[in-house]
Design a protein around this motif. Structure first.
Motif, PDB file in Angstrom:
ATOM      1  N   TRP A 112      52.459  28.549  10.663  1.00  0.00           N
ATOM      2  CA  TRP A 112      52.365  28.429  12.119  1.00  0.00           C
ATOM      3  C   TRP A 112      52.459  29.812  12.770  1.00  0.00           C
ATOM      4  O   TRP A 112      51.670  30.163  13.644  1.00  0.00           O
ATOM      5  CB  TRP A 112      53.468  27.521  12.651  1.00  0.00           C
ATOM      6  CG  TRP A 112      53.644  27.588  14.139  1.00  0.00           C
ATOM      7  CD1 TRP A 112      54.624  28.241  14.820  1.00  0.00           C
ATOM      8  CD2 TRP A 112      52.808  26.991  15.125  1.00  0.00           C
ATOM      9  NE1 TRP A 112      54.449  28.096  16.170  1.00  0.00           N
ATOM     10  CE2 TRP A 112      53.339  27.319  16.385  1.00  0.00           C
ATOM     11  CE3 TRP A 112      51.659  26.213  15.074  1.00  0.00           C
ATOM     12  CZ2 TRP A 112      52.761  26.900  17.573  1.00  0.00           C
ATOM     13  CZ3 TRP A 112      51.092  25.798  16.276  1.00  0.00           C
ATOM     14  CH2 TRP A 112      51.641  26.136  17.497  1.00  0.00           C
ATOM     15  N   LEU A 113      53.419  30.605  12.329  1.00  0.00           N
ATOM     16  CA  LEU A 113      53.624  31.923  12.902  1.00  0.00           C
ATOM     17  C   LEU A 113      52.421  32.834  12.666  1.00  0.00           C
ATOM     18  O   LEU A 113      52.139  33.712  13.478  1.00  0.00           O
ATOM     19  CB  LEU A 113      54.890  32.549  12.314  1.00  0.00           C
ATOM     20  CG  LEU A 113      55.359  33.864  12.901  1.00  0.00           C
ATOM     21  CD1 LEU A 113      55.662  33.705  14.387  1.00  0.00           C
ATOM     22  CD2 LEU A 113      56.582  34.347  12.167  1.00  0.00           C
ATOM     23  N   PHE A 114      51.704  32.617  11.587  1.00  0.00           N
ATOM     24  CA  PHE A 114      50.518  33.421  11.302  1.00  0.00           C
ATOM     25  C   PHE A 114      49.410  33.166  12.322  1.00  0.00           C
ATOM     26  O   PHE A 114      48.740  34.095  12.756  1.00  0.00           O
ATOM     27  CB  PHE A 114      50.010  33.123   9.882  1.00  0.00           C
ATOM     28  CG  PHE A 114      48.831  33.960   9.490  1.00  0.00           C
ATOM     29  CD1 PHE A 114      49.019  35.241   9.002  1.00  0.00           C
ATOM     30  CD2 PHE A 114      47.537  33.480   9.614  1.00  0.00           C
ATOM     31  CE1 PHE A 114      47.941  36.033   8.635  1.00  0.00           C
ATOM     32  CE2 PHE A 114      46.450  34.256   9.246  1.00  0.00           C
ATOM     33  CZ  PHE A 114      46.663  35.541   8.759  1.00  0.00           C
ATOM     34  N   PHE A 115      49.215  31.903  12.706  1.00  0.00           N
ATOM     35  CA  PHE A 115      48.088  31.566  13.568  1.00  0.00           C
ATOM     36  C   PHE A 115      48.393  31.673  15.062  1.00  0.00           C
ATOM     37  O   PHE A 115      47.470  31.826  15.864  1.00  0.00           O
ATOM     38  CB  PHE A 115      47.580  30.156  13.250  1.00  0.00           C
ATOM     39  CG  PHE A 115      46.852  30.098  11.945  1.00  0.00           C
ATOM     40  CD1 PHE A 115      45.613  30.691  11.786  1.00  0.00           C
ATOM     41  CD2 PHE A 115      47.415  29.463  10.849  1.00  0.00           C
ATOM     42  CE1 PHE A 115      44.940  30.654  10.587  1.00  0.00           C
ATOM     43  CE2 PHE A 115      46.755  29.413   9.634  1.00  0.00           C
ATOM     44  CZ  PHE A 115      45.511  30.020   9.498  1.00  0.00           C
ATOM     45  N   VAL A 116      49.644  31.596  15.465  1.00  0.00           N
ATOM     46  CA  VAL A 116      49.985  31.593  16.892  1.00  0.00           C
ATOM     47  C   VAL A 116      49.513  32.842  17.634  1.00  0.00           C
ATOM     48  O   VAL A 116      48.976  32.722  18.739  1.00  0.00           O
ATOM     49  CB  VAL A 116      51.498  31.357  17.079  1.00  0.00           C
ATOM     50  CG1 VAL A 116      51.957  31.710  18.473  1.00  0.00           C
ATOM     51  CG2 VAL A 116      51.818  29.915  16.789  1.00  0.00           C
ATOM     52  N   PRO A 117      49.678  34.056  17.120  1.00  0.00           N
ATOM     53  CA  PRO A 117      49.225  35.209  17.912  1.00  0.00           C
ATOM     54  C   PRO A 117      47.731  35.170  18.219  1.00  0.00           C
ATOM     55  O   PRO A 117      47.307  35.636  19.279  1.00  0.00           O
ATOM     56  CB  PRO A 117      49.555  36.427  17.049  1.00  0.00           C
ATOM     57  CG  PRO A 117      50.318  35.944  15.901  1.00  0.00           C
ATOM     58  CD  PRO A 117      50.310  34.474  15.883  1.00  0.00           C
ATOM     59  N   PHE A 118      46.948  34.596  17.324  1.00  0.00           N
ATOM     60  CA  PHE A 118      45.509  34.481  17.574  1.00  0.00           C
ATOM     61  C   PHE A 118      45.219  33.404  18.616  1.00  0.00           C
ATOM     62  O   PHE A 118      44.282  33.524  19.397  1.00  0.00           O
ATOM     63  CB  PHE A 118      44.768  34.180  16.265  1.00  0.00           C
ATOM     64  CG  PHE A 118      44.957  35.244  15.223  1.00  0.00           C
ATOM     65  CD1 PHE A 118      44.342  36.476  15.355  1.00  0.00           C
ATOM     66  CD2 PHE A 118      45.768  35.011  14.126  1.00  0.00           C
ATOM     67  CE1 PHE A 118      44.520  37.466  14.398  1.00  0.00           C
ATOM     68  CE2 PHE A 118      45.953  35.991  13.169  1.00  0.00           C
ATOM     69  CZ  PHE A 118      45.335  37.218  13.298  1.00  0.00           C
ATOM     70  N   LEU A 119      46.035  32.353  18.626  1.00  0.00           N
ATOM     71  CA  LEU A 119      45.833  31.265  19.589  1.00  0.00           C
ATOM     72  C   LEU A 119      46.229  31.656  21.007  1.00  0.00           C
ATOM     73  O   LEU A 119      45.586  31.232  21.966  1.00  0.00           O
ATOM     74  CB  LEU A 119      46.615  30.017  19.151  1.00  0.00           C
ATOM     75  CG  LEU A 119      46.183  29.385  17.827  1.00  0.00           C
ATOM     76  CD1 LEU A 119      47.129  28.247  17.455  1.00  0.00           C
ATOM     77  CD2 LEU A 119      44.755  28.876  17.922  1.00  0.00           C
ATOM     78  N   ASN A 129      53.154  42.391  14.179  1.00  0.00           N
ATOM     79  CA  ASN A 129      54.528  41.992  13.891  1.00  0.00           C
ATOM     80  C   ASN A 129      54.572  40.529  13.454  1.00  0.00           C
ATOM     81  O   ASN A 129      55.173  40.200  12.431  1.00  0.00           O
ATOM     82  CB  ASN A 129      55.419  42.208  15.116  1.00  0.00           C
ATOM     83  CG  ASN A 129      56.835  41.739  14.874  1.00  0.00           C
ATOM     84  OD1 ASN A 129      57.523  42.265  14.019  1.00  0.00           O
ATOM     85  ND2 ASN A 129      57.252  40.727  15.624  1.00  0.00           N
ATOM     86  N   ASP A 130      53.930  39.665  14.224  1.00  0.00           N
ATOM     87  CA  ASP A 130      53.943  38.237  13.881  1.00  0.00           C
ATOM     88  C   ASP A 130      53.217  37.965  12.564  1.00  0.00           C
ATOM     89  O   ASP A 130      53.676  37.154  11.758  1.00  0.00           O
ATOM     90  CB  ASP A 130      53.310  37.412  15.005  1.00  0.00           C
ATOM     91  CG  ASP A 130      54.248  37.229  16.188  1.00  0.00           C
ATOM     92  OD1 ASP A 130      55.419  37.663  16.091  1.00  0.00           O
ATOM     93  OD2 ASP A 130      53.810  36.655  17.204  1.00  0.00           O
ATOM     94  N   VAL A 131      52.112  38.647  12.324  1.00  0.00           N
ATOM     95  CA  VAL A 131      51.346  38.424  11.092  1.00  0.00           C
ATOM     96  C   VAL A 131      52.144  38.882   9.868  1.00  0.00           C
ATOM     97  O   VAL A 131      52.232  38.166   8.862  1.00  0.00           O
ATOM     98  CB  VAL A 131      49.972  39.119  11.167  1.00  0.00           C
ATOM     99  CG1 VAL A 131      49.304  39.159   9.811  1.00  0.00           C
ATOM    100  CG2 VAL A 131      49.081  38.410  12.181  1.00  0.00           C
ATOM    101  N   VAL A 132      52.744  40.062   9.940  1.00  0.00           N
ATOM    102  CA  VAL A 132      53.514  40.568   8.796  1.00  0.00           C
ATOM    103  C   VAL A 132      54.737  39.698   8.543  1.00  0.00           C
ATOM    104  O   VAL A 132      55.030  39.348   7.387  1.00  0.00           O
ATOM    105  CB  VAL A 132      53.907  42.051   9.021  1.00  0.00           C
ATOM    106  CG1 VAL A 132      54.925  42.509   8.001  1.00  0.00           C
ATOM    107  CG2 VAL A 132      52.674  42.934   8.982  1.00  0.00           C
TER     108      VAL A 132
END
Length: 163
Positions: A112-119, A129-132
């Motif tokens: 979930w945390l991987f996809f949220v910044p893109f959404l 930061n969120d992806v790493v």
């Protein structure tokens, strides 16, 4: 020529032999398994690392200046990460293994945390930061789930006389 004399070693240099710990545990000696798992269980450090990532995730939006949507997401997901990692640490200490269910939930939070910044359209340092953190959380939680399954199989394994 010097006479053969034996020198005594001071007691401060004499240490008791320490048991040799192996990972993964032995499948043939269940008594030694519990000792080994209590001594060198790497899943405790995984739980501590996941808790630290959760704390960082809660603090990062305020340190890096994130928009409100990403701030709330990071605080909620970071808090959940910290609480669930704490549960896995306590489970490790009490039962000798982390919870597979909790590790699965941690994996889902990482995805979930991987996809949220893109959404939500975050970019720059906040995105990375969120992806790493998401990749680290997913990898560590995946290892925790794998180790929990391995420990469970080792505990219930009965040796046979197969060749």
């Amino acid at each position: 020529m010097m006479p053969n004399t034996v020198r005594s070693v001071p007691k401060c240099f004499v240490t008791a032999p320490r048991p040799v710990a192996r990972w993964p545990p032995s499948r043939t000696n269940p008594e030694m398994n519990s000792l080994i798992l209590r001594m060198v269980s790497p899943t405790r450090w995984v739980a501590v690392a996941l808790g630290g990532l959760g704390i960082w995730l809660m603090a990062a939006p305020f340190v890096l200046g994130a928009p409100m949507v990403d701030t709330w997401n990071d605080v909620i997901v970071g808090g959940a990460l910290s609480l669930l990692a704490g549960h896995n640490y306590a489970s490790e200490r009490e039962q000798g293994k982390p919870s597979q269910w909790i590790a699965g939930i941690l994996i889902l939070l990482g995805v979930w945390l991987f996809f949220v910044p893109f959404l939500v359209g975050v970019s720059g340092l906040l995105l990375w930061n969120d992806v790493v953190v998401a990749v680290l959380v997913t990898a560590l939680a995946g290892y925790s789930a794998y180790a929990a399954q391995l420990i469970e199989q080792t505990r219930h394994h009965t040796p046979t006389d197969e060749l």
